[in-house]
Each structure stands twice: as structure tokens, then as C-alpha cells.
Scaffold this motif. Structure first.
Motif, PDB file in Angstrom:
ATOM      1  N   LEU A  34      36.358  46.373  47.446  1.00  0.00           N
ATOM      2  CA  LEU A  34      37.556  47.011  46.915  1.00  0.00           C
ATOM      3  C   LEU A  34      38.408  47.578  48.049  1.00  0.00           C
ATOM      4  N   THR A  35      37.744  48.083  49.094  1.00  0.00           N
ATOM      5  CA  THR A  35      38.489  48.573  50.258  1.00  0.00           C
ATOM      6  C   THR A  35      39.273  47.432  50.886  1.00  0.00           C
ATOM      7  N   LEU A  36      38.576  46.295  51.035  1.00  0.00           N
ATOM      8  CA  LEU A  36      39.242  45.124  51.606  1.00  0.00           C
ATOM      9  C   LEU A  36      40.426  44.706  50.724  1.00  0.00           C
ATOM     10  N   SER A  37      40.223  44.701  49.413  1.00  0.00           N
ATOM     11  CA  SER A  37      41.319  44.371  48.493  1.00  0.00           C
ATOM     12  C   SER A  37      42.492  45.310  48.709  1.00  0.00           C
ATOM     13  N   GLY A  38      42.169  46.595  48.904  1.00  0.00           N
ATOM     14  CA  GLY A  38      43.225  47.588  49.115  1.00  0.00           C
ATOM     15  C   GLY A  38      44.049  47.259  50.343  1.00  0.00           C
ATOM     16  N   ILE A  39      43.370  46.881  51.419  1.00  0.00           N
ATOM     17  CA  ILE A  39      44.089  46.534  52.654  1.00  0.00           C
ATOM     18  C   ILE A  39      44.974  45.317  52.413  1.00  0.00           C
ATOM     19  N   TYR A  40      44.429  44.320  51.714  1.00  0.00           N
ATOM     20  CA  TYR A  40      45.230  43.126  51.425  1.00  0.00           C
ATOM     21  C   TYR A  40      46.387  43.458  50.479  1.00  0.00           C
ATOM     22  N   CYS A  41      46.197  44.478  49.634  1.00  0.00           N
ATOM     23  CA  CYS A  41      47.298  44.909  48.761  1.00  0.00           C
ATOM     24  C   CYS A  41      48.504  45.305  49.612  1.00  0.00           C
ATOM     25  N   ILE A  42      48.251  46.039  50.697  1.00  0.00           N
ATOM     26  CA  ILE A  42      49.351  46.487  51.555  1.00  0.00           C
ATOM     27  C   ILE A  42      50.028  45.278  52.204  1.00  0.00           C
ATOM     28  N   VAL A  43      49.203  44.320  52.656  1.00  0.00           N
ATOM     29  CA  VAL A  43      49.784  43.103  53.235  1.00  0.00           C
ATOM     30  C   VAL A  43      50.632  42.383  52.190  1.00  0.00           C
ATOM     31  N   ALA A  44      50.067  42.227  50.986  1.00  0.00           N
ATOM     32  CA  ALA A  44      50.769  41.485  49.940  1.00  0.00           C
ATOM     33  C   ALA A  44      52.084  42.177  49.586  1.00  0.00           C
ATOM     34  N   LEU A  45      52.063  43.517  49.543  1.00  0.00           N
ATOM     35  CA  LEU A  45      53.310  44.252  49.270  1.00  0.00           C
ATOM     36  C   LEU A  45      54.346  43.928  50.338  1.00  0.00           C
ATOM     37  N   GLY A  46      53.900  43.961  51.597  1.00  0.00           N
ATOM     38  CA  GLY A  46      54.810  43.688  52.708  1.00  0.00           C
ATOM     39  C   GLY A  46      55.348  42.272  52.663  1.00  0.00           C
ATOM     40  N   LEU A  47      54.456  41.331  52.428  1.00  0.00           N
ATOM     41  CA  LEU A  47      54.884  39.932  52.402  1.00  0.00           C
ATOM     42  C   LEU A  47      55.788  39.674  51.198  1.00  0.00           C
TER      43      LEU A  47
ATOM     44  N   GLY B 194      47.455  39.947  42.861  1.00  0.00           N
ATOM     45  CA  GLY B 194      47.160  38.804  43.722  1.00  0.00           C
ATOM     46  C   GLY B 194      46.146  39.151  44.791  1.00  0.00           C
ATOM     47  N   ALA B 195      46.372  40.299  45.460  1.00  0.00           N
ATOM     48  CA  ALA B 195      45.480  40.679  46.554  1.00  0.00           C
ATOM     49  C   ALA B 195      44.063  40.899  46.027  1.00  0.00           C
ATOM     50  N   VAL B 196      43.943  41.602  44.915  1.00  0.00           N
ATOM     51  CA  VAL B 196      42.612  41.875  44.364  1.00  0.00           C
ATOM     52  C   VAL B 196      41.967  40.578  43.891  1.00  0.00           C
ATOM     53  N   PHE B 197      42.755  39.771  43.206  1.00  0.00           N
ATOM     54  CA  PHE B 197      42.224  38.519  42.656  1.00  0.00           C
ATOM     55  C   PHE B 197      41.696  37.605  43.757  1.00  0.00           C
ATOM     56  N   ILE B 198      42.491  37.416  44.810  1.00  0.00           N
ATOM     57  CA  ILE B 198      42.096  36.479  45.872  1.00  0.00           C
ATOM     58  C   ILE B 198      40.895  37.018  46.649  1.00  0.00           C
ATOM     59  N   THR B 199      40.862  38.325  46.886  1.00  0.00           N
ATOM     60  CA  THR B 199      39.719  38.885  47.605  1.00  0.00           C
ATOM     61  C   THR B 199      38.438  38.713  46.793  1.00  0.00           C
ATOM     62  N   LEU B 200      38.547  39.015  45.497  1.00  0.00           N
ATOM     63  CA  LEU B 200      37.355  38.887  44.670  1.00  0.00           C
ATOM     64  C   LEU B 200      36.990  37.419  44.464  1.00  0.00           C
ATOM     65  N   LEU B 201      38.027  36.551  44.451  1.00  0.00           N
ATOM     66  CA  LEU B 201      37.755  35.120  44.284  1.00  0.00           C
ATOM     67  C   LEU B 201      36.921  34.593  45.444  1.00  0.00           C
ATOM     68  N   SER B 202      37.251  35.046  46.664  1.00  0.00           N
ATOM     69  CA  SER B 202      36.488  34.534  47.808  1.00  0.00           C
ATOM     70  C   SER B 202      35.042  35.014  47.719  1.00  0.00           C
TER      71      SER B 202
END
Lengths: 254, 359
Positions: free
Chosen positions: B47-60, B276-284
Motif C-alpha cells: 500500500l505504501t508503494l501504491s501511495g508513491i505511485y499515486c503521486i507519480v500518477a497524479l503528476g503524469l 490506476g496506481a493502486v490497481f497496477i501495483t496490486l496487479l503486479s
């Protein structure tokens, strides 16, 4: 002094002379029409005034200042707004957001304060919204406020575009064929609105128009173009009776 | 059925449309804050990793979804953030709390550098140019050994707040969640102010944006810089989470991963970025776990995970171009109008993603 003075403007695309020494003057507070058959150079003239094209020769003066060849995004700031013949709207935004974008020019906040949404930004947003609602009232757009532009009928899209141009609070409004694609009732509404914009908001209007009924109804002065040059200029009635204009539109009688 | 009557202009600007929404977000916050107390390390880490990717996804999403400028080089900004933190804290011994903002700022600065040539490009050409930037960055990481440690990588310790160490997964999780909340708020603020509207204007019609007095070049550069800033901060959070960073963490595959996140989640939406960020992180993770049940000839294929991503992406573009967020909206609508919905309300209408082919 005229609000907009155009002198000897030339524009050539390869071998095609789109404008060959066009000159005209638009008086403050008037509605001025530009007419002419297809390919006469009306839209090119508009794009030159708006600096989307750069005139090859000649000067365009707005309020006595030479504006030839400025960047297009500086136009609204000096007081010139325009609409397009085939609407250019932000299709994936609501009507409200489209018109609010017209207020972008009047924003006083910077990126950082907007990211933090400081009280000044909030105040400015509410002010912009009030202004937008006034314009929506004028053009009867209240019912479409939250609708996506892409889903709206063409006539409404044209009104939205007009509203967006008005939100800029320009001194000169360029309308590129405002009545094309409208049905008779919408055309009638448009004539009233143009009258209102001129009388109540005090905005000078320059319009390119094919529908002669609209031209007679709204424009005090008319300039007729053909093959990139002015063939007649004067009051709308004079121009409509001018033999050259009749020849250009209807052809020679023999 | 729920019908909302708006009475003031403020109601269109507010963060939460009404009390019910506020209650839902409150509930989410409560669930997120008690999560580390009940869940195991594995889930906290994910979930922490998802959170970090959330910030990336927001930026992108600000760059691609709102402004319409594609970037296939976001792993580079991510790397700049991560290595800034790594170099400043490990090699120079600075405090993490100074290094983290600097990570964002240095990424934003490199975003500016990329944006200036990118202004003249669009669509496919922009994708290639940003991808090129990504490749350059990969090489820089390998070659610039004095800063990045080259192929040996860099060790990064987790920060602490005075005497309270964030070295446990639970504590670090809270830091990331707070950061996600901050960045969601920033993004929301941007989208409800003139800046965000200008982004959308540039995406939808450059001609019209110009006639509204929006300086195209400046807005695009702003979008690039903001996007890079978000990604840099995310990189700065990512490095201490995994403790060790090397060139392998920031390849083109990572950039594509980010793009997949926002397309699957929903372009141009804040909710979509998170989904998207949560889904893709959990998908992997799901792919990793489910490998035990997949026949050997499939799971041992190189690039199996990438292939699954590709498949997911294709399905979304074909069947739900608005991403998970689009589904979410439909679900919400179903509950709002219940029981008055019609069968055809949710019938699929053929629409395509706004892209080069629709221009």
C-alpha cells in the motif's frame, strides 16, 4: 479616430494573392460587416487582424497602436476577441468551464497561490463566476451550464463560443460567420444579441457574414471584398446596391 | 434517488460536494489510518508503494491527462528524485527533510530543460523525445558513479522526525499517506483554479486557447515542471522505502508502467490516478502470486508481466476508454438513479480515446 484601421494589407499564399491591399476602418461602437463571395479573402483578413497570419505588407492599427505581427495570445489582452466559423471550443469541458476560461486573462493570482487555493484565489473564482453568470443570462445559456460542449447542438455551441469571447470583456469583437449553421430562430436571436452587445456592453463588432438579412439587420457599415481587394465600402444599404457588389455576388447581366 | 440543488456559487468550488461525500472520504481516511495496525508487513509495504505511485500518477495525469502532452520518460524524473535524496542523505549526510523538497525541485528543473525542446513537438514525436530523455538518464545513472554509485547502486536509510524513527514499515506508511493526501489536495486545487482550466484548454484546442490569451508555451512548460516535481517527490519517497536503488529501478518499463496507470485509471481525473496506481501495483503483486498456478511454459516466459499489462491496457482502451474512473462514475450513477435506470443507460457507445487518430 477609428478603433481599428487597416491600411494596404497584402497576404500571399504561394501563387495565390489572398489579400491585395485591403484597407478599412471600423468606428468605435459600430457593427461593421465584411461581405464577399467565397474566396474573397474575408477569413484571411480576419486571421491577419488576429495575428494568426502575419500580413506580408501593410499595417493594422488598433486604438492607434500598430498590432501587425504580434503573438496571437496577446490579442485578447489588448482588447480583441474573436469567434470561429466552425466553433473552436474546449470540447471535453462543460459550458461553464468554457466560459470561465474567458476569464483566464483577468486572473491576478499566480500558480503557487492557485495550487494552495489561497483566499484570494477563491474570491477571484467567485467573481469570475458572477461575471460568467451575467453573460449566460444575456445569451440564455443557463440550461446548459453543466453540459459537456461536445454533446450540445451546433447552435448552442456557437452561443457558448460567443459567450466565451464576451467573458474576455473585449473592446473589439471579431465574429467569423456567426450565423452559419444556425436555424432561422437562432439567427433572429443572434441579431438581438449582437444589438445588445453593441448597445449595452459598448463593444465594437466586426463580422464576416454571408446571410444578407443578418447583415442588413445588425451592421451600420459594410465593406465588400472580392479577389482580395475592397470593391465597395459605406453604409450597408449603399454597399448592397453598389453595382460592383451585385456583379460580384450574382454575376454579370448580359 | 439523490437530487442536489445548488444554492451558491461556492458549491461548485468546494472540496466536497456535500456531507455524504465528506463522510465517505472520512471513512476512507479512518480505514487507511487503522490499516497498519491490522495488516501484515506485506500489505503495508504494497500500500505504501501504491501511495508513491499515486503521486507519480497524479503528476503524469497533470501532464498527459490534463495538458495532453504524453511523456514516456517519467522514470527519469522518478530517478532524479530518488538519486537526489540518496546522494544528499547518504553521501552528504543532509537531513531527509531538506533533501526531499530538493528532490522535487531538481526534478522540476530538469522538467523545464526537457520541456523547452518538447514545446515544438506533439503526439508520437513528443513520446519519442521524452523516451530519449529516459534512456539518457539510464546511462547517466550507470556512468556518473561518484553520485549514483553506478551499477552498484546506492543505499538509503529511512528518515526520522527528531527521535521518532520512520524505519518501520508502518511509520513510513503514514508519511506516504500524508504526502498522497497533500498532493491530491494540490492537484484538486489546480484543477479548480485558472491554472487547471488552462491545462485542459491547451489539450482540447490550442487555437482556442490562444484566442483566450493563454500563452501556450508557458502553460506547457508549467505542466512539465509540475509533473516532474510530483514525480521527483515520489522518487524521493521511493528510495528510502526500498532502501536500495540501482539503474534497474528506473528503466523504460517503469515509464510505461506509469502511462498504463493513468490510462487504466482514467485520463484527466484525480480519482483515476489513484485507482490506476493502486490497481497496477496490486496487479503486479497478483501476477507474482498467481504465477504458482500458471503452467510453467507461460510463467517462465521473459516479459510475462509486461504482456499482462499490455493485455489489460488493450482491454481498457477498447471497452472502457475512461478507465476505472469511468466505471466508477457509472456505478455511482446507477445508485443515484436507482431504480429508474434503463437498460440502455450503460450500453457501450463506440468512442475512442482522444489521440492522434482523432485529430
Amino acid at each position: 479616430m477609428a478603433l481599428l484601421e487597416i491600411q494596404g494589407v497584402y497576404k500571399q499564399f504561394g501563387g495565390l494573392k489572398a489579400l491585395a491591399g485591403v484597407g478599412l476602418e471600423v468606428e468605435q461602437g459600430r457593427a461593421h460587416a465584411v461581405i464577399g463571395p467565397n474566396g474573397a479573402g474575408k477569413s484571411t483578413l480576419f486571421n491577419c487582424i488576429n495575428c494568426i497570419y502575419r500580413a506580408d505588407r501593410g499595417t493594422i492599427r488598433f486604438k492607434g497602436k500598430d498590432i501587425t505581427g504580434l503573438a496571437p495570445h496577446k490579442m485578447p489582452r489588448i482588447g480583441i476577441a474573436r469567434t470561429f466559423q466552425n466553433v473552436e471550443l474546449f470540447r471535453n469541458a462543460t459550458v461553464l468551464n468554457n466560459i470561465l476560461l474567458g476569464r483566464y486573462l483577468h486572473k491576478r493570482t499566480n500558480l503557487v497561490s492557485e495550487a494552495l487555493f489561497l483566499p484570494s484565489v477563491k474570491k477571484q473564482e467567485l467573481e469570475a463566476r458572477r461575471k460568467v453568470e451575467e453573460i449566460m443570462d444575456l445569451l440564455d445559456l443557463q440550461a446548459y451550464r453543466e453540459r459537456m460542449v461536445a454533446q450540445l447542438p451546433f447552435g448552442i455551441q456557437k452561443s457558448v463560443e460567443l459567450a466565451r469571447a464576451l467573458a474576455l470583456e473585449p473592446e473589439l469583437l471579431l465574429l467569423d460567420e456567426p450565423s452559419s449553421g444556425l436555424n432561422p430562430e437562432e439567427k433572429q436571436d443572434l441579431c438581438f444579441w449582437i444589438e445588445d452587445i453593441k448597445e449595452e456592453l459598448g463593444i465594437t463588432i466586426l463580422l464576416v457574414e454571408h446571410d444578407m438579412r443578418v447583415v442588413t439587420e445588425v451592421a451600420e457599415r459594410t465593406t465588400a471584398l472580392d479577389f482580395g481587394s475592397v470593391i465597395a465600402d459605406g453604409t450597408t444599404e449603399e454597399v448592397q446596391r453598389h453595382p460592383d457588389v451585385i456583379r460580384a455576388f450574382l454575376g454579370e447581366e448580359d | 434517488m439523490r437530487f442536489k440543488l445548488k444554492k451558491t456559487y461556492m458549491e461548485d468550488i468546494k472540496l466536497f460536494p456535500d456531507k455524504i461525500d465528506m463522510a465517505w472520504y472520512g471513512l476512507l481516511l479512518i480505514i487507511l489510518s487503522i490499516f497498519p495496525l491490522v495488516a501484515g508487513h506485506y500489505w503495508i509495504y504494497n500500500l505504501t508503494l501504491s501511495g508513491i505511485y499515486c503521486i507519480v500518477a497524479l503528476g503524469l495525469n497533470i501532464l498527459t491527462g490534463f495538458t495532453g502532452q504524453i511523456s514516456l520518460g517519467h522514470a527519469a524524473f522518478f530517478a532524479i528524485g530518488a538519486y537526489s535524496v540518496g546522494y544528499l542523505t547518504t553521501t552528504l549526510g543532509w537531513s531527509y527533510w531538506i533533501a526531499l523538497p530538493l528532490a522535487g525541485i531538481s526534478a522540476a528543473a530538469s522538467g523545464l530543460v526537457v520541456a523547452v525542446p518538447a514545446l515544438r513537438l506533439s503526439g508520437l514525436y513528443l513520446a519519442i523525445a521524452t523516451m530519449g530523455f529516459g534512456f539518457i538518464m539510464e546511462q547517466v545513472i550507470v556512468q556518473w558513479k561518484s553520485v549514483t554509485g553506478g551499477a552498484n547502486g546506492l543505499l538509503i536509510n529511512r528518515p526520522s522526525i527528531s527521535s521518532w524513527s520512520l524505519s518501520s514499515d508502518g511509520a513510513y506508511y503514514y508519511l506516504v499517506i500524508v504526502m498522497v493526501a497533500v498532493f491530491v489536495l494540490l492537484t484538486k486545487n489546480l484543477t479548480r483554479s485558472p491554472a487547471g482550466r488552462a491545462f485542459v484548454a491547451v489539450r482540447d484546442s490550442e487555437v482556442a486557447a490562444q484566442t483566450m490569451g493563454i500563452p501556450l508555451a508557458r502553460v506547457k512548460v508549467q505542466a512539465f515542471a509540475i509533473s516532474a516535481f510530483y514525480t521527483g517527490i515520489a522518487g524521493g519517497l521511493f528510495a528510502p522505502l526500498i532502501n536500495f536503488i540501482g539503474p534497474d529501478n528506473f528503466t523504460i518499463a517503469e515509464s510505461i508502467n506509469f502511462i498504463v496507470m493513468i490510462i487504466v485509471g482514467g485520463l484527466g481525473s484525480i480519482h483515476g490516478s489513484i485507482f490506476g496506481a493502486v490497481f497496477i501495483t496490486l496487479l503486479s503483486e497478483f501476477i507474482r502470486v498467481s504465477k504458482d498456478f500458471i503452467p510453467a511454459f507461460l510463467r517462465e516466459q521473459v516479459g510475462f508481466q509486461t504482456a499482462v499489462y499490455g493485455l489489460v491496457l488493450m482491454q481498457f482502451i477498447l471497452f472502457e476508454p475512461m478507465g476505472i474512473y469511468g466505471r466508477w462514475l457509472k456505478l455511482k450513477y446507477l445508485f443515484q438513479v436507482f431504480p429508474l435506470y434503463r437498460k440502455d443507460t450503460f450500453r457501450r457507445v463506440r468512442r475512442f480515446q482522444r489521440s492522434e487518430r482523432t485529430r
